[in-house]
Enzyme design. Sequence first.
Site, PDB file in Angstrom:
ATOM      1  N   GLU A  60     -12.485  -4.628  -1.030  1.00  7.62           N
ATOM      2  CA  GLU A  60     -13.211  -4.880   0.212  1.00  7.62           C
ATOM      3  C   GLU A  60     -14.606  -5.417  -0.044  1.00  7.62           C
ATOM      4  O   GLU A  60     -15.419  -5.534   0.872  1.00  7.62           O
ATOM      5  CB  GLU A  60     -13.252  -3.615   1.070  1.00  7.62           C
ATOM      6  CG  GLU A  60     -11.879  -3.235   1.594  1.00  7.62           C
ATOM      7  CD  GLU A  60     -11.909  -2.120   2.622  1.00  7.62           C
ATOM      8  OE1 GLU A  60     -13.001  -1.816   3.129  1.00  7.62           O
ATOM      9  OE2 GLU A  60     -10.844  -1.571   2.923  1.00  7.62           O
ATOM     10  N   THR A 130       2.958   1.725  -5.661  1.00  6.51           N
ATOM     11  CA  THR A 130       3.333   2.700  -4.639  1.00  6.51           C
ATOM     12  C   THR A 130       4.384   2.075  -3.735  1.00  6.51           C
ATOM     13  O   THR A 130       4.283   0.921  -3.332  1.00  6.51           O
ATOM     14  CB  THR A 130       2.109   3.155  -3.822  1.00  6.51           C
ATOM     15  OG1 THR A 130       1.496   2.024  -3.196  1.00  6.51           O
ATOM     16  CG2 THR A 130       1.083   3.834  -4.729  1.00  6.51           C
ATOM     17  N   LEU A 131       5.413   2.878  -3.403  1.00  4.02           N
ATOM     18  CA  LEU A 131       6.590   2.370  -2.705  1.00  4.02           C
ATOM     19  C   LEU A 131       6.862   3.098  -1.397  1.00  4.02           C
ATOM     20  O   LEU A 131       7.996   3.117  -0.917  1.00  4.02           O
ATOM     21  CB  LEU A 131       7.813   2.503  -3.630  1.00  4.02           C
ATOM     22  CG  LEU A 131       7.689   1.802  -4.993  1.00  4.02           C
ATOM     23  CD1 LEU A 131       8.839   2.217  -5.907  1.00  4.02           C
ATOM     24  CD2 LEU A 131       7.649   0.291  -4.817  1.00  4.02           C
ATOM     25  N   GLY A 132       5.830   3.699  -0.806  1.00  2.27           N
ATOM     26  CA  GLY A 132       6.016   4.395   0.461  1.00  2.27           C
ATOM     27  C   GLY A 132       7.026   5.512   0.349  1.00  2.27           C
ATOM     28  O   GLY A 132       6.923   6.384  -0.534  1.00  2.27           O
ATOM     29  N   GLY A 135       8.595   6.487  -3.077  1.00  2.06           N
ATOM     30  CA  GLY A 135       7.820   7.081  -4.157  1.00  2.06           C
ATOM     31  C   GLY A 135       6.904   6.095  -4.852  1.00  2.06           C
ATOM     32  O   GLY A 135       6.215   5.303  -4.206  1.00  2.06           O
ATOM     33  N   GLY A 162      -2.666   4.905   0.755  1.00  3.96           N
ATOM     34  CA  GLY A 162      -2.952   4.278  -0.530  1.00  3.96           C
ATOM     35  C   GLY A 162      -4.303   4.695  -1.085  1.00  3.96           C
ATOM     36  O   GLY A 162      -4.459   4.892  -2.300  1.00  3.96           O
ATOM     37  N   ASP A 163      -5.265   4.865  -0.200  1.00  4.92           N
ATOM     38  CA  ASP A 163      -6.588   5.331  -0.631  1.00  4.92           C
ATOM     39  C   ASP A 163      -6.504   6.756  -1.174  1.00  4.92           C
ATOM     40  O   ASP A 163      -7.106   7.084  -2.201  1.00  4.92           O
ATOM     41  CB  ASP A 163      -7.570   5.290   0.543  1.00  4.92           C
ATOM     42  CG  ASP A 163      -7.766   3.886   1.091  1.00  4.92           C
ATOM     43  OD1 ASP A 163      -7.669   2.924   0.303  1.00  4.92           O
ATOM     44  OD2 ASP A 163      -8.002   3.745   2.300  1.00  4.92           O
TER      45      ASP A 163
END
Length: 218
Positions: A60, A130-132, A135, A162-163
């Site tokens: 960001e 990361t795969l929601g 996992g 994600g953070d």
Amino acid sequence: DFVATTTAAPTGVAAVVVDGDAENQIVVASGANALLRPEHVRAAILAVGVPGAVVLACLEVPDEAVLAAAEAAAEAGCHFVLNPAPARPLPAALVARCSVLTPNRHELAALGTGSADELLAVGAGAIVVTLGSDGARIHEPGREPVSQPAFKVDAVDTTGAGDAFSAALSWALAGAVPLPEAVRLASAAGALSTRAEGARAALPTEAEVAELVSEQAR
């Protein structure tokens, strides 16, 4: 001591839309974030960096500021973890400075390489995708990928998951936790962070993360 201010732009803001499946889309107006300078970042990290600590960054702010953070982290003897969001193609010099990169499956394709193996070839220490609800997957040089199963929770809003994942991962690595176990803790933290609306309301405590990990192990 290291807060920089400007009158040239407003404070950055983000607008978040969440659908019925708890998935989100985010529009960011960078504002003052886009004005962060490499010298600000470098001075702060070199002043407060502790060998073995972890510097965690996202995208960001400008690439030059992120690269300055990575270079200063290395100079201070710190690890550097990059959560590459909002995703965009990354300079090879930045990728090579990353101890760990934590893209989600959608961001991975937007980083300019297309795969975790290509990021490793550029020089990244490890890639944790990361795969929601599927996992996470750990990629390290010379090793087969390792999957971390998802933790089951009643998700309300995935904003900030994600953070939370990257923050918990960095916290664990700063405590010298091995990467697979750090990813397990991070996955639990990310899952728990989806329990309420917004990016902060459901952020878990250390005890809550440990409890969820323990429950899955039973």
